[in-house]
Motif scaffolding. Structure first.
Motif, PDB file in Angstrom:
ATOM      1  N   PRO A 119       1.118  -1.549  -0.757  1.00  0.00           N
ATOM      2  CA  PRO A 119      -0.429   0.120  -0.147  1.00  0.00           C
ATOM      3  C   PRO A 119       0.726   1.193  -0.028  1.00  0.00           C
ATOM      4  CG  PRO A 119      -0.877  -1.454   1.156  1.00  0.00           C
ATOM      5  CD  PRO A 119       0.395  -1.837   0.982  1.00  0.00           C
ATOM      6  N   THR A 120       2.052   1.426   0.562  1.00  0.00           N
ATOM      7  CA  THR A 120       2.968   2.710   1.309  1.00  0.00           C
ATOM      8  C   THR A 120       3.341   2.936  -0.476  1.00  0.00           C
ATOM      9  OG1 THR A 120       4.883   1.236   1.103  1.00  0.00           O
ATOM     10  CG2 THR A 120       3.717   1.698   3.086  1.00  0.00           C
ATOM     11  N   SER A 121       3.118   1.919  -1.516  1.00  0.00           N
ATOM     12  CA  SER A 121       4.301   2.507  -2.905  1.00  0.00           C
ATOM     13  C   SER A 121       2.618   2.081  -3.991  1.00  0.00           C
ATOM     14  CB  SER A 121       5.166   1.417  -3.307  1.00  0.00           C
ATOM     15  OG  SER A 121       6.154   1.453  -2.260  1.00  0.00           O
ATOM     16  N   ASN A 122       1.604   2.003  -2.805  1.00  0.00           N
ATOM     17  CA  ASN A 122       0.847   1.945  -4.372  1.00  0.00           C
ATOM     18  C   ASN A 122       0.758   0.576  -5.264  1.00  0.00           C
ATOM     19  OD1 ASN A 122      -2.361   2.837  -5.109  1.00  0.00           O
ATOM     20  ND2 ASN A 122      -1.336   4.345  -6.819  1.00  0.00           N
ATOM     21  N   ARG A 123       1.481  -0.433  -4.873  1.00  0.00           N
ATOM     22  CA  ARG A 123       1.367  -1.296  -5.481  1.00  0.00           C
ATOM     23  C   ARG A 123       0.234  -2.284  -5.448  1.00  0.00           C
ATOM     24  NH1 ARG A 123       8.144  -2.256  -6.758  1.00  0.00           N
ATOM     25  NH2 ARG A 123       7.639  -0.018  -7.712  1.00  0.00           N
ATOM     26  N   TRP A 124      -1.028  -3.149  -5.891  1.00  0.00           N
ATOM     27  CA  TRP A 124      -1.230  -4.138  -6.278  1.00  0.00           C
ATOM     28  C   TRP A 124      -1.348  -4.770  -6.664  1.00  0.00           C
ATOM     29  CZ3 TRP A 124      -4.251  -3.028  -0.454  1.00  0.00           C
ATOM     30  CH2 TRP A 124      -3.929  -1.173  -0.290  1.00  0.00           C
ATOM     31  N   TYR A 125      -1.693  -6.269  -5.773  1.00  0.00           N
ATOM     32  CA  TYR A 125      -1.671  -7.628  -6.282  1.00  0.00           C
ATOM     33  C   TYR A 125      -2.697  -9.101  -5.844  1.00  0.00           C
ATOM     34  CZ  TYR A 125       3.507  -6.484  -7.116  1.00  0.00           C
ATOM     35  OH  TYR A 125       3.960  -5.405  -7.318  1.00  0.00           O
ATOM     36  N   SER A 126      -3.600  -7.985  -5.416  1.00  0.00           N
ATOM     37  CA  SER A 126      -4.866  -8.696  -5.022  1.00  0.00           C
ATOM     38  C   SER A 126      -5.878  -7.842  -5.019  1.00  0.00           C
ATOM     39  CB  SER A 126      -4.681 -10.074  -4.086  1.00  0.00           C
ATOM     40  OG  SER A 126      -5.053  -9.286  -3.259  1.00  0.00           O
ATOM     41  N   ARG A 127      -7.340  -7.775  -4.753  1.00  0.00           N
ATOM     42  CA  ARG A 127      -8.100  -6.659  -4.093  1.00  0.00           C
ATOM     43  C   ARG A 127      -8.508  -7.022  -3.279  1.00  0.00           C
ATOM     44  NH1 ARG A 127     -11.938  -8.401  -9.903  1.00  0.00           N
ATOM     45  NH2 ARG A 127     -10.385  -9.983  -8.903  1.00  0.00           N
ATOM     46  N   ASP A 128      -7.788  -6.775  -1.822  1.00  0.00           N
ATOM     47  CA  ASP A 128      -7.879  -6.589  -0.778  1.00  0.00           C
ATOM     48  C   ASP A 128      -8.768  -5.165  -0.095  1.00  0.00           C
ATOM     49  OD1 ASP A 128      -7.605  -6.145   2.180  1.00  0.00           O
ATOM     50  OD2 ASP A 128      -5.480  -7.063   2.488  1.00  0.00           O
ATOM     51  N   VAL A 129     -10.171  -5.795   0.330  1.00  0.00           N
ATOM     52  CA  VAL A 129     -10.980  -4.155   0.245  1.00  0.00           C
ATOM     53  C   VAL A 129     -10.762  -3.690   1.349  1.00  0.00           C
ATOM     54  CG1 VAL A 129     -12.954  -3.947   1.107  1.00  0.00           C
ATOM     55  CG2 VAL A 129     -13.113  -5.635  -0.505  1.00  0.00           C
ATOM     56  N   ALA A 130      -9.931  -4.088   2.594  1.00  0.00           N
ATOM     57  CA  ALA A 130      -9.689  -3.368   3.916  1.00  0.00           C
ATOM     58  C   ALA A 130      -8.067  -2.722   3.732  1.00  0.00           C
ATOM     59  CB  ALA A 130      -9.623  -4.314   4.773  1.00  0.00           C
TER      60      ALA A 130
END
Length: 272
Positions: free
Chosen positions: A186-197
């Motif tokens: 999250p700190t680098s705004n890199r997402w590999y899955s849709r973690d809602v929370a």
């Protein structure tokens, strides 16, 4: 009597070699076979057969469960649309009863940058575009607006329409585990899955639903993002696995029978 008597021993006893009793290879094998070892081998084979058969039965049970799940999901996908579950139902949200439920929510998109989550689709590699949606019921839910190719990721993807609207699609369960061998950052705004929370925390969303909605395709909307790309498919190889386990059990059973038959034949020859 030992077969390995020396020539000197034969001469001393006055016996000729052709007068001595001989022991065949089969008889020698029988004499040296330990009954306890044979029993242990037999018990081990029987145990393996039982285990393999149990695994085959378990796979058949799994197949029945999977077919029932596929039927339930198919009914949800094609069922009439329902209102997206509100806070009073969030404690009950689970994959078994809610995944792929056909839902709708009325409200408006918030003026926030979208969260881009890496995706691989039939259209190639790219990103899912997730934007927060403020519903008329007073809660926020993440909407997966659709797919964009990798080269379009730098466009920001804030919602163009901030007026009140309705969004329909399939309810999806949060994906907190990250991607394969990749954790969300999250700190680098890199997402590999849709973690809602985690996404809701990053976006500073209040009263956010524990699920997200895959927006369905809109025939009148031809621009990116492309909605309606939800893959509703479940691997169902349980019958193949069951046949594999049963086949291995059958082969072990045949091997057990052959070994036992050969053992009996050898002992009969020895007794004769």
């Amino acid at each position: 009597m030992k077969a390995g008597r020396t020539a000197r021993g034969l001469a001393a006893s006055g016996e000729r070699a052709d007068q001595l009793p001989t022991i065949s290879d089969d008889e020698g094998d029988i004499q040296h076979r330990h009954p306890i070892k044979l029993t242990l081998i037999g018990c081990l084979i029987v145990f393996c057969i039982i285990v393999l058969t149990a695994l085959g039965i378990w796979q058949l049970e799994r197949r029945t469960w999977k077919l029932d799940l596929i039927n339930q999901v198919d009914q949800r996908v094609h069922a009439p649309v329902k209102q997206a579950p509100g806070p009073d139902l969030w404690a009950e949200i689970n994959a078994k009863d809610f995944a792929y439920l056909h839902v709708t929510a009325s409200g408006r998109f918030l003026d926030k940058p979208a969260t881009l989550v890496q995706a691989v689709t039939a259209r190639g590699s790219g990103f899912w575009v997730l934007s927060p949606f403020q519903s008329n019921s007073g809660f926020t839910v993440l909407i997966n607006r659709g797919f964009i190719p990798t080269e379009k990721a730098a466009d920001g993807w804030r919602p163009n329409n901030l007026s009140f609207t309705s969004v329909s699609g399939l309810l999806r369960i949060t994906e907190p585990a990250g991607g394969f061998l990749r954790n969300n950052d999250p700190t680098s705004n890199r997402w590999y899955s849709r973690d809602v929370a985690a996404i809701a925390t990053t976006q500073s969303l209040d009263v956010s639903a524990p699920y997200f909605i895959d927006a369905e395709a809109n025939a009148a909307h031809t621009q990116l993002p492309i909605g309606g790309l939800t893959v509703v498919a479940f691997s169902n190889n349980h019958l193949v696995y069951a046949l594999t386990w049963f086949g291995m059990a059958l082969l072990l059973g045949l091997a057990f029978i052959l070994i036992g038959r050969n053992e009996l034949k050898a002992r009969r020859r020895f007794k004769a």
